[in-house]
Design an enzyme around this catalytic site. Structure first.
Site, PDB file in Angstrom:
ATOM      1  N   THR A 105       0.332   3.630   2.894  1.00  0.00           N
ATOM      2  CA  THR A 105      -0.814   4.535   2.922  1.00  0.00           C
ATOM      3  C   THR A 105      -1.641   4.191   4.158  1.00  0.00           C
ATOM      4  OG1 THR A 105      -0.848   4.789   0.558  1.00  0.00           O
ATOM      5  CG2 THR A 105      -2.989   4.905   1.629  1.00  0.00           C
ATOM      6  N   ASP A 124      -5.019   6.507  -6.375  1.00  0.00           N
ATOM      7  CA  ASP A 124      -6.441   6.293  -6.075  1.00  0.00           C
ATOM      8  C   ASP A 124      -6.913   6.998  -4.803  1.00  0.00           C
ATOM      9  OD1 ASP A 124      -4.608   4.359  -4.801  1.00  0.00           O
ATOM     10  OD2 ASP A 124      -6.432   3.723  -3.764  1.00  0.00           O
ATOM     11  N   GLY A 141      -2.644   0.285  -1.945  1.00  0.00           N
ATOM     12  CA  GLY A 141      -1.983  -0.530  -2.961  1.00  0.00           C
ATOM     13  C   GLY A 141      -1.712   0.260  -4.216  1.00  0.00           C
TER      14      GLY A 141
HETATM   15  N1  ASP Z   1      -2.724   3.687  -3.196  1.00  0.00           N
HETATM   16  C1  ASP Z   1      -1.639   4.593  -3.002  1.00  0.00           C
HETATM   17  C2  ASP Z   1      -1.314   5.291  -4.295  1.00  0.00           C
HETATM   18  O1  ASP Z   1      -1.350   4.656  -5.333  1.00  0.00           O
HETATM   19  C3  ASP Z   1      -0.398   3.938  -2.483  1.00  0.00           C
HETATM   20  C4  ASP Z   1      -0.584   2.922  -1.374  1.00  0.00           C
HETATM   21  O2  ASP Z   1      -1.684   2.596  -0.988  1.00  0.00           O
HETATM   22  O3  ASP Z   1       0.441   2.460  -0.841  1.00  0.00           O
HETATM   23  O4  ASP Z   1      -0.971   6.449  -4.276  1.00  0.00           O
END
Ligand code: ASP
Length: 304
Positions: A173, A204, A224
């Site tokens: 992300t 999120d 995350g």
């Molecule tokens: N936070 C993102 C999600 O849960 C994924 C990521 O940050 O890698 O969609």
């Protein structure tokens, strides 16, 4: 005149750390150039667009397809006056962060999802764009092969269809937080979600207070495990803690909380005083920052 700074991230990695030095460096440079004449929110949008365009990062071009082989992207953006906008599970746009900004500036809403978000983007003239890139398939195929071994897995239903459609693979992300010379702060986050996500799953990143938050004391962008970040409301907590403590202390406190609940995540933060904070829990954060007085951006991991 306030300190001028931009911080960007390219996601948290649990296994192999990707080489994303170059897009993070470029995002810092463009963000700082933008801050010379425009506001923090413009710098955040421009920096995130650079990262969305890089196929090595899981946002915009390069976003993970879900288990039906479709790319559903999410993004949000927020300014320190609490104006904000987001899109979730949007398809076929090049820059979800710009659609999120349009939600902030052109509607009375905070979040548009799915078909409604797609329609909004089309009505505003965002061009139809296929974000699927060549790179994504390899990682995804490995994950699919692994999931196929599991007995009675819910994934079997999806995998058959996914195999027919999926064309590539992942990474992180992306996000940015900036402070401009008038002391304005903005934060933004953009994602393709998580690898192997069920169709319709939203994490999120588009949710204000979870993946992104900005207010008078500072701004935060998270990455995350979205489910855990949402339960803890981490972006908002870290941003609020900056009223009482430095950006780094606030991020550290957020990472301690994440650790307590076993949430893999990372955060970047900028406080209104100009200090920055960054942290990771359970993985390695890729990120960079650039202050006006620096010769060039610092990016981590640095160039190998
Ligand atoms: N936070 C993102 C999600 O849960 C994924 C990521 O940050 O890698 O969609």
């Amino acid at each position: 005149m306030s300190a001028v700074v931009i911080v960007v991230h390219g996601g948290i990695c649990v296994e192999e750390i990707p080489d994303v030095f170059e897009p993070l460096y470029r995002a810092c440079i463009l963000g700082m150039e933008t801050l010379q004449s425009q506001e923090a929110v413009d710098a955040v949008e421009e920096a995130v667009k650079v990262l969305e365009d890089d196929p090595r990062l899981n946002a915009g071009t390069g976003a993970f397809p879900n288990l039906l082989g479709e790319v559903e992207m999410s993004a949000s953006i927020m300014k320190d006056d609490l104006s904000c906008g987001g899109v979730a599970a949007i398809k076929n746009v090049r820059h979800p962060i710009s659609v999120a900004r349009a939600v902030m500036e052109r509607t009375r809403h905070v979040l548009l999802v799915g078909e409604g978000a797609n329609l909004f983007a089309r009505l505003l003239g965002f061009e139809e764009y296929n974000p699927v890139a060549e790179l994504t398939i390899r990682t995804l195929e490995k994950s699919i092969a692994k999931a196929s071994q599991e007995k009675d897995s819910i994934y079997h239903y999806y995998l058959k269809r996914a195999r027919e459609k999926l064309r590539r693979l992942h990474l992180g992300t992306v996000g940015a937080v900036a402070l401009d010379c008038s002391g304005r702060i903005a934060a933004g986050t953009s994602t393709g979600g998580v690898e192997m996500q069920l169709p319709g799953r939203v994490g999120d990143s588009p949710i204000i207070g979870c993946g992104t938050f900005a207010w008078e004391w500072g701004g935060v962008s998270m990455t995350g495990e979205g489910e855990g970040i949402m339960k803890l409301g981490l972006a908002r907590k870290i941003a609020e803690w900056m009223e009482e403590m430095s950006a780094q202390e606030a991020v550290n406190r957020g990472m301690e909380l994440a650790r307590r609940f076993g949430v893999v995540c990372g955060a970047i933060a900028v406080r209104k005083t100009g200090e920055i904070g960054f942290g990771e829990c359970g993985g390695r954060l890729t990120f960079g920052y650039f202050r006006e007085e620096m010769k060039e951006p610092h990016v981590f991991p640095s160039k190998s």
